[in-house]
Design a protein around this motif. Structure first.
Motif, PDB file in Angstrom:
ATOM      1  N   UNK A 260       0.837  -1.205   0.000  1.00 53.71           N
ATOM      2  CA  UNK A 260       0.000   0.000   0.000  1.00 53.71           C
ATOM      3  C   UNK A 260       0.868   1.250   0.000  1.00 53.71           C
ATOM      4  N   UNK A 261       1.922   1.238   0.793  1.00 50.23           N
ATOM      5  CA  UNK A 261       2.833   2.384   0.836  1.00 50.23           C
ATOM      6  C   UNK A 261       3.527   2.570  -0.511  1.00 50.23           C
ATOM      7  N   UNK A 262       3.924   1.469  -1.131  1.00 52.28           N
ATOM      8  CA  UNK A 262       4.566   1.548  -2.441  1.00 52.28           C
ATOM      9  C   UNK A 262       3.597   2.077  -3.496  1.00 52.28           C
TER      10      UNK A 262
ATOM     11  N   UNK B 186       1.023   4.009  -2.925  1.00 52.58           N
ATOM     12  CA  UNK B 186       0.807   5.426  -2.627  1.00 52.58           C
ATOM     13  C   UNK B 186       1.967   6.269  -3.134  1.00 52.58           C
ATOM     14  N   UNK B 187       3.196   5.794  -2.956  1.00 54.79           N
ATOM     15  CA  UNK B 187       4.367   6.516  -3.445  1.00 54.79           C
ATOM     16  C   UNK B 187       4.323   6.626  -4.966  1.00 54.79           C
ATOM     17  N   UNK B 188       3.965   5.561  -5.647  1.00 52.93           N
ATOM     18  CA  UNK B 188       3.883   5.600  -7.112  1.00 52.93           C
ATOM     19  C   UNK B 188       2.817   6.585  -7.578  1.00 52.93           C
ATOM     20  N   UNK B 189       1.695   6.639  -6.854  1.00 50.00           N
ATOM     21  CA  UNK B 189       0.642   7.597  -7.188  1.00 50.00           C
ATOM     22  C   UNK B 189       1.150   9.028  -7.038  1.00 50.00           C
ATOM     23  N   UNK B 190       1.814   9.300  -5.912  1.00 51.38           N
ATOM     24  CA  UNK B 190       2.304  10.661  -5.672  1.00 51.38           C
ATOM     25  C   UNK B 190       3.356  11.051  -6.700  1.00 51.38           C
ATOM     26  N   UNK B 191       4.206  10.118  -7.073  1.00 52.58           N
ATOM     27  CA  UNK B 191       5.257  10.419  -8.045  1.00 52.58           C
ATOM     28  C   UNK B 191       4.681  10.624  -9.441  1.00 52.58           C
ATOM     29  N   UNK B 192       3.714   9.812  -9.831  1.00 52.68           N
ATOM     30  CA  UNK B 192       3.154   9.910 -11.174  1.00 52.68           C
ATOM     31  C   UNK B 192       2.304  11.158 -11.352  1.00 52.68           C
TER      32      UNK B 192
END
Length: 49
Positions: A3-5, A7-13
Motif C-alpha cells: 500500500x505504501x509503495x 501510494x508513493x507511485x501515485x504521488x510520483x506519477x
C-alpha cells in the motif's frame, strides 16, 4: 507494505508531493496513539496533548 509503495507511485506519477508531509504527520500521530495504549511510554506522552 504494498500500500505504501502504491501510494508513493501515485504521488510520483501525479506530482502530488504535497501529500507526503500530511501522511508523515498522520503516521506519527498513529504511532503515538499505539504507544499510548497501555505501555510504559504512556505517561510521557500525555503532556504532549
Amino acid at each position: 507494505m504494498s500500500t505504501a509503495l502504491e501510494l508513493w507511485r501515485f504521488m510520483r506519477a501525479r506530482r502530488k508531493f504535497w501529500l507526503a508531509p500530511i501522511l508523515l504527520v498522520l503516521g506519527l500521530f498513529g504511532g503515538l496513539i499505539i504507544l499510548a495504549q497501555g505501555s510504559a511510554v504512556a505517561p510521557f506522552l500525555y503532556p504532549l496533548f
